[in-house]
Design a protein around this motif. Structure first.
Motif, PDB file in Angstrom:
ATOM      1  N   GLU A 211       1.138  -1.658   0.115  1.00 51.61           N
ATOM      2  CA  GLU A 211       0.084  -0.166  -0.054  1.00 51.61           C
ATOM      3  C   GLU A 211       1.082   1.341  -0.112  1.00 51.61           C
ATOM      4  N   VAL A 212       1.961   1.080   1.037  1.00 51.03           N
ATOM      5  CA  VAL A 212       2.944   1.801   1.085  1.00 51.03           C
ATOM      6  C   VAL A 212       3.495   2.874  -0.565  1.00 51.03           C
ATOM      7  N   MET A 213       3.669   1.510  -1.179  1.00 52.65           N
ATOM      8  CA  MET A 213       4.954   1.599  -2.649  1.00 52.65           C
ATOM      9  C   MET A 213       3.828   2.300  -3.533  1.00 52.65           C
ATOM     10  N   SER A 214       2.391   1.683  -3.584  1.00 59.04           N
ATOM     11  CA  SER A 214       1.267   2.089  -4.577  1.00 59.04           C
ATOM     12  C   SER A 214       0.392   3.560  -4.199  1.00 59.04           C
ATOM     13  N   LYS A 215       0.914   3.923  -3.024  1.00 62.13           N
ATOM     14  CA  LYS A 215       0.507   5.472  -3.092  1.00 62.13           C
ATOM     15  C   LYS A 215       2.418   6.565  -3.720  1.00 62.13           C
ATOM     16  N   PHE A 216       3.410   6.160  -2.828  1.00 61.20           N
ATOM     17  CA  PHE A 216       3.945   6.688  -3.528  1.00 61.20           C
ATOM     18  C   PHE A 216       4.342   6.359  -4.516  1.00 61.20           C
ATOM     19  N   GLU A 217       3.601   5.743  -5.361  1.00 61.33           N
ATOM     20  CA  GLU A 217       3.923   5.980  -6.911  1.00 61.33           C
ATOM     21  C   GLU A 217       2.163   7.206  -7.776  1.00 61.33           C
ATOM     22  N   GLU A 218       0.849   6.502  -6.794  1.00 68.20           N
ATOM     23  CA  GLU A 218      -0.120   7.679  -7.384  1.00 68.20           C
ATOM     24  C   GLU A 218       0.945   9.296  -6.458  1.00 68.20           C
ATOM     25  N   VAL A 219       1.234  10.243  -5.594  1.00 64.35           N
ATOM     26  CA  VAL A 219       2.156  11.185  -5.523  1.00 64.35           C
ATOM     27  C   VAL A 219       3.116  11.074  -6.302  1.00 64.35           C
ATOM     28  N   ARG A 220       3.318  10.209  -6.725  1.00 68.11           N
ATOM     29  CA  ARG A 220       4.957  10.794  -8.222  1.00 68.11           C
ATOM     30  C   ARG A 220       4.398  11.837  -9.199  1.00 68.11           C
ATOM     31  N   LEU A 221       2.636  10.270  -9.350  1.00 71.51           N
ATOM     32  CA  LEU A 221       2.107  11.044 -10.860  1.00 71.51           C
ATOM     33  C   LEU A 221       1.452  12.142 -10.790  1.00 71.51           C
ATOM     34  N   ARG A 222       0.761  12.629  -9.237  1.00 69.73           N
ATOM     35  CA  ARG A 222      -0.133  13.696  -9.348  1.00 69.73           C
ATOM     36  C   ARG A 222       1.046  14.719  -9.465  1.00 69.73           C
ATOM     37  N   GLY A 223       2.298  14.622  -9.037  1.00 65.14           N
ATOM     38  CA  GLY A 223       3.764  15.196  -8.990  1.00 65.14           C
ATOM     39  C   GLY A 223       4.125  15.867 -10.648  1.00 65.14           C
ATOM     40  N   ARG A 224       3.507  14.665 -11.506  1.00 65.99           N
ATOM     41  CA  ARG A 224       4.393  14.959 -12.933  1.00 65.99           C
ATOM     42  C   ARG A 224       3.376  15.472 -13.404  1.00 65.99           C
ATOM     43  N   LYS A 225       2.041  15.167 -12.722  1.00 67.40           N
ATOM     44  CA  LYS A 225       0.551  16.304 -13.471  1.00 67.40           C
ATOM     45  C   LYS A 225       0.587  17.926 -13.063  1.00 67.40           C
ATOM     46  N   ARG A 226       1.299  17.806 -12.026  1.00 70.79           N
ATOM     47  CA  ARG A 226       1.292  19.469 -11.855  1.00 70.79           C
ATOM     48  C   ARG A 226       2.439  19.754 -12.601  1.00 70.79           C
TER      49      ARG A 226
END
Length: 230
Positions: A211-226
């Motif tokens: 779950e932690v690594m999944s959230k890490f990837e989600e936050v990464r993706l949000r950061g790239r979009k911003r």
């Protein structure tokens, strides 16, 4: 800075941020760092005092928790609640991990051989924090001190001003993302080194790791979009 119980009159300002000033003093004959939170004039005095007090308590709890779980941190000598100041050990014979990485990468030696064990130690420390539900909040290589000799990879973690206890995978993922952004901006073209941090982190923190690594990837993706939309 005025003297306090056993502190020398003279002090050296080491750093000033948005929340606090860091001074070097001698306290009870010991080399000491004083972290002094100053009032925020844009806040109501009562609210400011309450928030400052809670942040100090959270920082002290985090440092105590680190000592309990085996993560090296400065020793706390004294807390001056009236002056919102924490007196702590001034770590001697050390450099920031940031400075060490930059020095090694600028040299002519085998950077990978020297840095990979250090990155593994960094990842293991963060994994230990997260497995005990402790969020640092400001993970950067500037907030990690490396004791001499550097080959021993003895790291002392500092600056818990934004720390808190939280079990959620989201918060742990954000903590990792903060480190990744700081790491790659401070140490360009070091993606492979950061991968060693993540690998060691996964070994040290098995609690809800997927779950932690999944959230890490989600936050990464949000950061790239911003970044793409500015």
């Amino acid at each position: 800075m005025s003297s306090t119980l056993g502190a020398s009159e003279s002090s050296i300002l080491l750093k000033q941020g948005a929340e606090s000033k860091i001074h070097a003093v001698t306290f009870l004959g010991l080399p000491t760092v004083v972290k002094e939170r100053f009032p925020k004039t844009y806040r109501h005095p009562a609210l400011d005092a309450s928030l400052t007090r809670e942040r100090m308590k959270a920082e002290l709890r985090a440092i105590a928790k680190c000592r309990q779980i085996g993560v090296r941190v400065p020793v706390i000598y004294f807390v001056d609640e009236q002056k919102s100041s924490i007196y702590m050990e001034h770590i001697q014979n050390s450099n920031t991990v940031r400075d060490f990485i930059q020095k090694v990468q600028a040299g002519s030696g085998d950077a990978q051989r020297l840095l990979v064990p250090l990155m593994a130690k960094v990842g293991a420390i963060i994994g230990t924090l997260h497995s005990n539900n402790l969020i640092h909040g400001d993970l950067t290589t500037s907030n990690m001190l490396l004791l001499e000799p550097a080959a021993d990879a003895n790291i002392i973690l500092i600056d818990f001003g934004l720390s808190y206890v939280e079990a959620s995978a989201e918060d742990k993922g954000v903590d990792l993302y903060v480190l990744e952004r700081a790491f790659l901006s401070t140490h360009p073209n070091s993606e492979e080194l950061f991968a060693h941090i993540i690998s060691a982190y996964q070994e040290a923190n098995k609690k809800g790791l997927r779950e932690v690594m999944s959230k890490f990837e989600e936050v990464r993706l949000r950061g790239r979009k911003r970044s793409m939309v500015g």
